[in-house]
Scaffold this motif. Structure first.
Motif, PDB file in Angstrom:
ATOM      1  N   LEU A 219       0.791  -1.234   0.000  1.00  0.00           N
ATOM      2  CA  LEU A 219       0.000   0.000   0.000  1.00  0.00           C
ATOM      3  C   LEU A 219       0.824   1.286   0.000  1.00  0.00           C
ATOM      4  CD1 LEU A 219      -2.590  -1.113   2.712  1.00  0.00           C
ATOM      5  CD2 LEU A 219      -2.918  -1.128   0.233  1.00  0.00           C
ATOM      6  N   ALA A 220       2.123   1.193   0.227  1.00  0.00           N
ATOM      7  CA  ALA A 220       2.967   2.368   0.466  1.00  0.00           C
ATOM      8  C   ALA A 220       2.982   3.340  -0.701  1.00  0.00           C
ATOM      9  CB  ALA A 220       4.384   1.931   0.793  1.00  0.00           C
ATOM     10  N   PRO A 221       3.139   4.623  -0.372  1.00  0.00           N
ATOM     11  CA  PRO A 221       3.055   5.143   0.990  1.00  0.00           C
ATOM     12  C   PRO A 221       1.605   5.145   1.440  1.00  0.00           C
ATOM     13  CG  PRO A 221       3.319   6.954  -0.555  1.00  0.00           C
ATOM     14  CD  PRO A 221       3.370   5.682  -1.364  1.00  0.00           C
ATOM     15  N   VAL A 222       1.396   4.728   2.692  1.00  0.00           N
ATOM     16  CA  VAL A 222       0.033   4.575   3.199  1.00  0.00           C
ATOM     17  C   VAL A 222      -0.119   5.333   4.509  1.00  0.00           C
ATOM     18  CG1 VAL A 222       0.599   2.381   4.352  1.00  0.00           C
ATOM     19  CG2 VAL A 222      -1.777   2.894   3.783  1.00  0.00           C
ATOM     20  N   ALA A 223      -1.234   6.027   4.635  1.00  0.00           N
ATOM     21  CA  ALA A 223      -1.539   6.706   5.891  1.00  0.00           C
ATOM     22  C   ALA A 223      -1.693   5.654   6.979  1.00  0.00           C
ATOM     23  CB  ALA A 223      -2.817   7.534   5.765  1.00  0.00           C
ATOM     24  N   GLN A 224      -1.192   5.960   8.147  1.00  0.00           N
ATOM     25  CA  GLN A 224      -1.220   5.014   9.259  1.00  0.00           C
ATOM     26  C   GLN A 224      -2.637   4.528   9.548  1.00  0.00           C
ATOM     27  OE1 GLN A 224       1.659   6.029  12.295  1.00  0.00           O
ATOM     28  NE2 GLN A 224       0.187   5.443  13.863  1.00  0.00           N
ATOM     29  N   ALA A 225      -3.608   5.426   9.533  1.00  0.00           N
ATOM     30  CA  ALA A 225      -5.002   5.045   9.800  1.00  0.00           C
ATOM     31  C   ALA A 225      -5.528   4.089   8.730  1.00  0.00           C
ATOM     32  CB  ALA A 225      -5.882   6.289   9.888  1.00  0.00           C
ATOM     33  N   ASP A 226      -5.174   4.353   7.463  1.00  0.00           N
ATOM     34  CA  ASP A 226      -5.610   3.475   6.373  1.00  0.00           C
ATOM     35  C   ASP A 226      -4.957   2.102   6.491  1.00  0.00           C
ATOM     36  OD1 ASP A 226      -7.154   5.546   5.335  1.00  0.00           O
ATOM     37  OD2 ASP A 226      -5.591   6.178   3.924  1.00  0.00           O
ATOM     38  N   LEU A 227      -3.707   2.094   6.923  1.00  0.00           N
ATOM     39  CA  LEU A 227      -3.003   0.832   7.132  1.00  0.00           C
ATOM     40  C   LEU A 227      -3.718   0.002   8.193  1.00  0.00           C
ATOM     41  CD1 LEU A 227      -0.532  -1.009   6.692  1.00  0.00           C
ATOM     42  CD2 LEU A 227       0.686   0.399   8.367  1.00  0.00           C
ATOM     43  N   GLY A 228      -4.077   0.625   9.309  1.00  0.00           N
ATOM     44  CA  GLY A 228      -4.775  -0.076  10.385  1.00  0.00           C
ATOM     45  C   GLY A 228      -6.094  -0.670   9.915  1.00  0.00           C
ATOM     46  N   ARG A 229      -6.838   0.117   9.136  1.00  0.00           N
ATOM     47  CA  ARG A 229      -8.109  -0.388   8.602  1.00  0.00           C
ATOM     48  C   ARG A 229      -7.855  -1.527   7.619  1.00  0.00           C
ATOM     49  NH1 ARG A 229      -9.419   5.022   9.191  1.00  0.00           N
ATOM     50  NH2 ARG A 229      -8.698   5.596   7.117  1.00  0.00           N
ATOM     51  N   GLY A 230      -6.808  -1.401   6.820  1.00  0.00           N
ATOM     52  CA  GLY A 230      -6.498  -2.408   5.799  1.00  0.00           C
ATOM     53  C   GLY A 230      -6.165  -3.765   6.390  1.00  0.00           C
ATOM     54  N   VAL A 231      -5.475  -3.777   7.541  1.00  0.00           N
ATOM     55  CA  VAL A 231      -5.115  -5.054   8.170  1.00  0.00           C
ATOM     56  C   VAL A 231      -6.043  -5.409   9.327  1.00  0.00           C
ATOM     57  CG1 VAL A 231      -2.697  -4.961   7.450  1.00  0.00           C
ATOM     58  CG2 VAL A 231      -3.349  -4.024   9.674  1.00  0.00           C
ATOM     59  N   ARG A 232      -7.038  -4.546   9.567  1.00  0.00           N
ATOM     60  CA  ARG A 232      -8.032  -4.755  10.632  1.00  0.00           C
ATOM     61  C   ARG A 232      -7.359  -4.934  11.990  1.00  0.00           C
ATOM     62  NH1 ARG A 232     -12.060  -8.602   7.173  1.00  0.00           N
ATOM     63  NH2 ARG A 232     -12.823  -6.934   5.868  1.00  0.00           N
ATOM     64  N   LEU A 233      -6.534  -3.946  12.316  1.00  0.00           N
ATOM     65  CA  LEU A 233      -5.794  -3.976  13.567  1.00  0.00           C
ATOM     66  C   LEU A 233      -6.152  -2.731  14.369  1.00  0.00           C
ATOM     67  CD1 LEU A 233      -3.647  -5.728  14.984  1.00  0.00           C
ATOM     68  CD2 LEU A 233      -1.912  -4.346  13.866  1.00  0.00           C
ATOM     69  N   ASP A 234      -6.357  -2.910  15.664  1.00  0.00           N
ATOM     70  CA  ASP A 234      -6.665  -1.801  16.553  1.00  0.00           C
ATOM     71  C   ASP A 234      -5.564  -0.747  16.448  1.00  0.00           C
ATOM     72  OD1 ASP A 234      -6.203  -0.582  19.488  1.00  0.00           O
ATOM     73  OD2 ASP A 234      -8.329  -1.046  19.201  1.00  0.00           O
ATOM     74  N   PRO A 235      -5.932   0.539  16.383  1.00  0.00           N
ATOM     75  CA  PRO A 235      -4.914   1.591  16.234  1.00  0.00           C
ATOM     76  C   PRO A 235      -3.815   1.545  17.296  1.00  0.00           C
ATOM     77  CG  PRO A 235      -7.093   2.519  15.886  1.00  0.00           C
ATOM     78  CD  PRO A 235      -7.292   1.093  16.343  1.00  0.00           C
ATOM     79  N   LYS A 236      -4.159   1.225  18.534  1.00  0.00           N
ATOM     80  CA  LYS A 236      -3.133   1.154  19.591  1.00  0.00           C
ATOM     81  C   LYS A 236      -2.144   0.030  19.309  1.00  0.00           C
ATOM     82  CE  LYS A 236      -5.953   0.584  23.007  1.00  0.00           C
ATOM     83  NZ  LYS A 236      -7.295   0.483  22.536  1.00  0.00           N
ATOM     84  N   ASP A 237      -2.643  -1.111  18.854  1.00  0.00           N
ATOM     85  CA  ASP A 237      -1.767  -2.231  18.526  1.00  0.00           C
ATOM     86  C   ASP A 237      -0.883  -1.892  17.325  1.00  0.00           C
ATOM     87  OD1 ASP A 237      -2.842  -3.760  20.604  1.00  0.00           O
ATOM     88  OD2 ASP A 237      -4.390  -4.608  19.297  1.00  0.00           O
ATOM     89  N   LEU A 238      -1.483  -1.223  16.336  1.00  0.00           N
ATOM     90  CA  LEU A 238      -0.725  -0.850  15.146  1.00  0.00           C
ATOM     91  C   LEU A 238       0.422   0.091  15.504  1.00  0.00           C
ATOM     92  CD1 LEU A 238      -0.309  -0.892  12.088  1.00  0.00           C
ATOM     93  CD2 LEU A 238      -1.893   1.047  11.953  1.00  0.00           C
ATOM     94  N   VAL A 239       0.167   1.055  16.374  1.00  0.00           N
ATOM     95  CA  VAL A 239       1.216   1.997  16.778  1.00  0.00           C
ATOM     96  C   VAL A 239       2.391   1.248  17.399  1.00  0.00           C
ATOM     97  CG1 VAL A 239       1.785   3.843  18.412  1.00  0.00           C
ATOM     98  CG2 VAL A 239      -0.248   4.028  16.982  1.00  0.00           C
ATOM     99  N   GLY A 240       2.102   0.275  18.265  1.00  0.00           N
ATOM    100  CA  GLY A 240       3.167  -0.504  18.886  1.00  0.00           C
ATOM    101  C   GLY A 240       3.971  -1.282  17.866  1.00  0.00           C
ATOM    102  N   ILE A 241       3.288  -1.896  16.916  1.00  0.00           N
ATOM    103  CA  ILE A 241       3.975  -2.660  15.878  1.00  0.00           C
ATOM    104  C   ILE A 241       4.809  -1.733  15.002  1.00  0.00           C
ATOM    105  CG2 ILE A 241       3.598  -4.013  13.765  1.00  0.00           C
ATOM    106  CD1 ILE A 241       1.224  -5.341  15.297  1.00  0.00           C
ATOM    107  N   LEU A 242       4.233  -0.594  14.604  1.00  0.00           N
ATOM    108  CA  LEU A 242       4.994   0.347  13.788  1.00  0.00           C
ATOM    109  C   LEU A 242       6.202   0.895  14.544  1.00  0.00           C
ATOM    110  CD1 LEU A 242       2.179   2.265  11.890  1.00  0.00           C
ATOM    111  CD2 LEU A 242       3.849   0.658  10.935  1.00  0.00           C
ATOM    112  N   ASN A 243       6.037   1.124  15.852  1.00  0.00           N
ATOM    113  CA  ASN A 243       7.186   1.566  16.652  1.00  0.00           C
ATOM    114  C   ASN A 243       8.306   0.525  16.600  1.00  0.00           C
ATOM    115  OD1 ASN A 243       5.922   3.940  17.388  1.00  0.00           O
ATOM    116  ND2 ASN A 243       5.290   3.201  19.407  1.00  0.00           N
ATOM    117  N   ASP A 244       7.933  -0.749  16.766  1.00  0.00           N
ATOM    118  CA  ASP A 244       8.921  -1.833  16.699  1.00  0.00           C
ATOM    119  C   ASP A 244       9.601  -1.872  15.330  1.00  0.00           C
ATOM    120  OD1 ASP A 244       8.077  -2.601  19.254  1.00  0.00           O
ATOM    121  OD2 ASP A 244       6.925  -4.335  18.528  1.00  0.00           O
TER     122      ASP A 244
END
Length: 145
Positions: A51-76
């Motif tokens: 999807l890149a470049p992809v907005a973080q919110a769109d990425l979360g919706r695309g993989v159906r992941l809670d925004p808080k969980d996505l932030v942690g994964i993206l941080n990693d």
């Protein structure tokens, strides 16, 4: 200790699919762990590539992941040098996520070991049976492949 006999349950397609899915997830998780990757990190990395470049919110919706969980994964992933989060060129209030070269290299290795794990899962089936099995799974899963 032997498992209790549950013939009514164990004859249900949903139970058998669950067992097969659990075995498949375990095989893939083990293969990814050998590359230092967790399952959801691999999913997010793959989605970023697609999807890149992809907005973080769109990425979360695309993989159906809670925004808080996505932030942690993206941080990693960002800490490991695998993704970049930069201001979205179309909306500076949002972050756009993209892969680094190292992220691309790791993703290719992870895709290879995940394919090998799936080959191991399907090893008891002939090529024709695998094709039929995949076709049937697509039909009953409600996806288009």
């Amino acid at each position: 200790m032997a498992e209790a006999p549950l013939p009514a349950i164990r004859s249900l397609p949903s139970w058998l699919l669950g067992r097969a899915a659990a075995r498949g997830r375990a095989l893939v998780a083990e293969a990814l762990a050998a590359e230092g990757m967790k399952m959801w990190h691999h999913v997010v990395l793959s989605a970023v590539r697609d999807l890149a470049p992809v907005a973080q919110a769109d990425l979360g919706r695309g993989v159906r992941l809670d925004p808080k969980d996505l932030v942690g994964i993206l941080n990693d992933l960002q800490s490991a040098g695998l993704v970049l989060r930069e201001p979205d060129p179309t909306d500076r209030r949002k972050n756009a996520v993209s892969l680094t070269d190292e992220g691309e290299r790791l993703l290719k290795r992870c895709e290879k070991v995940a394919r090998e794990a799936n080959e191991q899962l399907l090893a008891p089936l002939s090529a024709a049976e695998r094709a039929q099995f995949m076709s049937l799974l697509i039909r009953i899963s409600g996806t288009q492949g």
